[in-house]
Design a protein around this motif. Structure first.
Motif, PDB file in Angstrom:
ATOM      1  N   ALA A  21       0.824  -1.206   0.000  1.00 17.40           N
ATOM      2  CA  ALA A  21       0.000   0.000   0.000  1.00 17.40           C
ATOM      3  C   ALA A  21       0.860   1.260   0.000  1.00 17.40           C
ATOM      4  CB  ALA A  21      -0.938  -0.009   1.209  1.00 17.40           C
ATOM      5  N   ALA A  22       1.899   1.270   0.844  1.00 14.76           N
ATOM      6  CA  ALA A  22       2.802   2.427   0.875  1.00 14.76           C
ATOM      7  C   ALA A  22       3.512   2.599  -0.464  1.00 14.76           C
ATOM      8  CB  ALA A  22       3.817   2.253   2.005  1.00 14.76           C
ATOM      9  N   TRP A  23       3.932   1.486  -1.063  1.00 13.37           N
ATOM     10  CA  TRP A  23       4.580   1.520  -2.376  1.00 13.37           C
ATOM     11  C   TRP A  23       3.641   2.118  -3.421  1.00 13.37           C
ATOM     12  CZ3 TRP A  23       6.274  -3.573  -5.283  1.00 13.37           C
ATOM     13  CH2 TRP A  23       6.951  -3.224  -6.457  1.00 13.37           C
ATOM     14  N   PHE A  24       2.396   1.681  -3.419  1.00 16.82           N
ATOM     15  CA  PHE A  24       1.418   2.175  -4.391  1.00 16.82           C
ATOM     16  C   PHE A  24       1.162   3.673  -4.194  1.00 16.82           C
ATOM     17  CE2 PHE A  24      -2.915   3.091  -5.774  1.00 16.82           C
ATOM     18  CZ  PHE A  24      -2.886   2.590  -7.070  1.00 16.82           C
ATOM     19  N   ILE A  25       1.038   4.110  -2.953  1.00 17.70           N
ATOM     20  CA  ILE A  25       0.762   5.519  -2.679  1.00 17.70           C
ATOM     21  C   ILE A  25       1.929   6.403  -3.106  1.00 17.70           C
ATOM     22  CG2 ILE A  25       0.399   7.189  -0.820  1.00 17.70           C
ATOM     23  CD1 ILE A  25      -1.171   5.007   0.657  1.00 17.70           C
ATOM     24  N   VAL A  26       3.148   5.965  -2.781  1.00 17.01           N
ATOM     25  CA  VAL A  26       4.335   6.753  -3.132  1.00 17.01           C
ATOM     26  C   VAL A  26       4.457   6.927  -4.639  1.00 17.01           C
ATOM     27  CG1 VAL A  26       6.858   6.712  -3.146  1.00 17.01           C
ATOM     28  CG2 VAL A  26       5.618   6.244  -1.036  1.00 17.01           C
ATOM     29  N   THR A  27       4.227   5.855  -5.376  1.00 14.83           N
ATOM     30  CA  THR A  27       4.350   5.949  -6.837  1.00 14.83           C
ATOM     31  C   THR A  27       3.155   6.665  -7.452  1.00 14.83           C
ATOM     32  OG1 THR A  27       3.366   3.727  -7.021  1.00 14.83           O
ATOM     33  CG2 THR A  27       5.771   3.885  -6.997  1.00 14.83           C
ATOM     34  N   ALA A  28       1.965   6.493  -6.892  1.00 12.73           N
ATOM     35  CA  ALA A  28       0.782   7.161  -7.440  1.00 12.73           C
ATOM     36  C   ALA A  28       0.874   8.674  -7.261  1.00 12.73           C
ATOM     37  CB  ALA A  28      -0.480   6.631  -6.769  1.00 12.73           C
ATOM     38  N   LEU A  29       1.426   9.132  -6.145  1.00 12.29           N
ATOM     39  CA  LEU A  29       1.585  10.564  -5.897  1.00 12.29           C
ATOM     40  C   LEU A  29       2.843  11.136  -6.539  1.00 12.29           C
ATOM     41  CD1 LEU A  29       0.489  10.715  -2.131  1.00 12.29           C
ATOM     42  CD2 LEU A  29      -0.872  11.226  -4.164  1.00 12.29           C
ATOM     43  N   GLU A  30       3.630  10.256  -7.195  1.00 13.34           N
ATOM     44  CA  GLU A  30       4.861  10.672  -7.881  1.00 13.34           C
ATOM     45  C   GLU A  30       5.814  11.400  -6.926  1.00 13.34           C
ATOM     46  OE1 GLU A  30       3.805  12.914 -11.316  1.00 13.34           O
ATOM     47  OE2 GLU A  30       2.911  11.198 -12.351  1.00 13.34           O
ATOM     48  N   LEU A  31       5.954  10.820  -5.722  1.00 14.71           N
ATOM     49  CA  LEU A  31       6.873  11.397  -4.741  1.00 14.71           C
ATOM     50  C   LEU A  31       8.324  11.117  -5.096  1.00 14.71           C
ATOM     51  CD1 LEU A  31       4.948  10.528  -1.440  1.00 14.71           C
ATOM     52  CD2 LEU A  31       4.911  12.662  -2.754  1.00 14.71           C
ATOM     53  N   VAL A  32       8.571  10.071  -5.870  1.00 14.61           N
ATOM     54  CA  VAL A  32       9.917   9.743  -6.346  1.00 14.61           C
ATOM     55  C   VAL A  32       9.828   9.439  -7.837  1.00 14.61           C
ATOM     56  CG1 VAL A  32      10.760   8.878  -4.129  1.00 14.61           C
ATOM     57  CG2 VAL A  32       9.592   7.334  -5.701  1.00 14.61           C
ATOM     58  N   PRO A  33      10.912   9.656  -8.584  1.00 13.04           N
ATOM     59  CA  PRO A  33      10.881   9.343 -10.017  1.00 13.04           C
ATOM     60  C   PRO A  33      10.643   7.859 -10.251  1.00 13.04           C
ATOM     61  CG  PRO A  33      12.787  10.692  -9.444  1.00 13.04           C
ATOM     62  CD  PRO A  33      12.177  10.260  -8.163  1.00 13.04           C
ATOM     63  N   ASP A  34       9.995   7.533 -11.371  1.00 15.02           N
ATOM     64  CA  ASP A  34       9.674   6.135 -11.646  1.00 15.02           C
ATOM     65  C   ASP A  34      10.901   5.304 -11.977  1.00 15.02           C
ATOM     66  OD1 ASP A  34      10.248   7.285 -14.045  1.00 15.02           O
ATOM     67  OD2 ASP A  34       8.412   6.652 -15.066  1.00 15.02           O
ATOM     68  N   TYR A  35      12.021   5.972 -12.353  1.00 13.99           N
ATOM     69  CA  TYR A  35      13.229   5.205 -12.604  1.00 13.99           C
ATOM     70  C   TYR A  35      13.957   4.837 -11.309  1.00 13.99           C
ATOM     71  CZ  TYR A  35      15.740   9.667 -12.021  1.00 13.99           C
ATOM     72  OH  TYR A  35      16.225  10.850 -11.518  1.00 13.99           O
ATOM     73  N   VAL A  36      13.489   5.405 -10.184  1.00 13.42           N
ATOM     74  CA  VAL A  36      14.029   5.041  -8.873  1.00 13.42           C
ATOM     75  C   VAL A  36      13.151   3.961  -8.241  1.00 13.42           C
ATOM     76  CG1 VAL A  36      14.604   5.843  -6.544  1.00 13.42           C
ATOM     77  CG2 VAL A  36      15.076   7.288  -8.534  1.00 13.42           C
ATOM     78  N   ILE A  37      11.852   4.235  -8.157  1.00 11.79           N
ATOM     79  CA  ILE A  37      10.895   3.253  -7.646  1.00 11.79           C
ATOM     80  C   ILE A  37       9.736   3.180  -8.630  1.00 11.79           C
ATOM     81  CG2 ILE A  37       9.357   2.588  -5.760  1.00 11.79           C
ATOM     82  CD1 ILE A  37      11.083   4.100  -3.832  1.00 11.79           C
ATOM     83  N   PRO A  38       9.662   2.138  -9.438  1.00 14.21           N
ATOM     84  CA  PRO A  38       8.562   2.017 -10.399  1.00 14.21           C
ATOM     85  C   PRO A  38       7.262   1.642  -9.705  1.00 14.21           C
ATOM     86  CG  PRO A  38       9.935   0.071 -10.476  1.00 14.21           C
ATOM     87  CD  PRO A  38      10.606   1.021  -9.530  1.00 14.21           C
ATOM     88  N   ALA A  39       6.156   1.870 -10.383  1.00 10.20           N
ATOM     89  CA  ALA A  39       4.849   1.520  -9.836  1.00 10.20           C
ATOM     90  C   ALA A  39       4.688   0.008  -9.783  1.00 10.20           C
ATOM     91  CB  ALA A  39       3.751   2.134 -10.697  1.00 10.20           C
ATOM     92  N   PRO A  40       3.923  -0.491  -8.813  1.00  9.05           N
ATOM     93  CA  PRO A  40       3.709  -1.946  -8.731  1.00  9.05           C
ATOM     94  C   PRO A  40       3.162  -2.550 -10.017  1.00  9.05           C
ATOM     95  CG  PRO A  40       2.917  -0.876  -6.739  1.00  9.05           C
ATOM     96  CD  PRO A  40       3.274   0.222  -7.695  1.00  9.05           C
ATOM     97  N   LEU A  41       2.253  -1.841 -10.678  1.00 10.58           N
ATOM     98  CA  LEU A  41       1.688  -2.366 -11.922  1.00 10.58           C
ATOM     99  C   LEU A  41       2.741  -2.437 -13.021  1.00 10.58           C
ATOM    100  CD1 LEU A  41      -1.834  -0.658 -12.021  1.00 10.58           C
ATOM    101  CD2 LEU A  41      -1.255  -3.013 -11.405  1.00 10.58           C
TER     102      LEU A  41
END
Length: 259
Positions: A21-41
């Motif tokens: 859930a935390a992973w999904f929220i962080v990526t959905a809000l674009e708090l970090v670049p996707d090349y650092v932490i990609p979205a779960p999907l």
């Protein structure tokens, strides 16, 4: 049994769900670049799309190296313990060597094995075997040597041979400790295989990671981490089940079963 299993697994499941859930929220809000932490999907899509042509064969190779290495390490560890039990001088001489050998990181040996044995499966199997050998051998040796002396004396008074004492008393007593060491070893065994593949390979998860990291294919790297996590979990579960079958007298908490 089922209720007890669900109770013991519930905290781990809740923790995993919270992390996801935390992973999904962080990526959905674009708090970090996707090349650092990609979205779960994105990780799931990379896992599914690359499995048929690349990831599947690499996983099979790494898993094969890991399983063969674990088996080899355990066989050699048991052989060393058997020899040490019947020739105590050898056991006393080998114990400090076993401990001292861990001063050299197993991963550092990988490049030397690659130079001498080539880019095939052999160097990776040996690295995994070395990683598994030490905890299993040391725990088995400790268990064999700490059997209750009164039990040994009682059986000797009944004319038990040295051979029967080892196989019927010492080794069964030491087996749970050996499995404890094996559980630790199999958790890190897939990672050891990947690091060994870093030193020279043409396939495997380590080879794919070396290809993906410079290209910033983070979703693909995460997919491989997921595969490695599943592989370690499956190995750990397999060792736990094997311990229940071989050592039914030993409870999951390590206490002796009074029945």
């Amino acid at each position: 049994m089922t209720v007890r299993f669900l109770r013991s697994a519930a905290p781990a499941c809740v923790t995993i769900l919270l992390v996801l859930a935390a992973w999904f929220i962080v990526t959905a809000l674009e708090l970090v670049p996707d090349y650092v932490i990609p979205a779960p999907l994105a990780v799931l899509n990379s896992l599914v799309s690359t499995w048929p042509d690349r990831l599947g064969s690499a996983t099979l190779l790494t898993a094969t190296e890991t399983i063969i290495g674990v088996i080899l390490g355990v066989v050699v560890a048991v052989a060393v313990v058997v020899v040490s039990a019947f020739v105590p001088t050898i056991g006393q001489a080998m114990t400090p060597l076993l401990v001292a050998s861990q001063a050299i990181p197993v991963i550092v040996i990988g490049p030397l094995l690659t130079i001498s044995l080539g880019y095939g499966m052999a160097p990776k199997v040996i690295v995994v075997a070395l990683l598994c050998f030490f905890p299993v051998a040391l725990n088995l040796l400790s268990g064999v040597r700490t059997v209750d002396a009164r039990l040994i004396d009682t059986l000797r008074s009944l004319h038990a041979t040295r051979w029967s004492l080892f196989w019927r008393v010492r080794l069964p007593f030491a087996a749970p400790r050996g499995f404890a060491g094996l559980r630790v070893a199999v958790t890190f065994a897939p990672v050891a295989a990947v690091f060994a593949e870093y030193t020279g390979s043409t396939n495997g998860l380590g080879y794919l990671m070396l290809q993906a990291i410079p290209r910033l294919q983070t979703d693909f790297v995460f997919a491989q981490v997921v595969v490695l996590t599943i592989m370690s979990s499956v190995l750990l579960a397999g060792v736990t089940i094997l311990e229940r079958l071989i050592c039914p007298w030993n409870t999951p908490t390590g206490e002796r079963n009074p029945s």
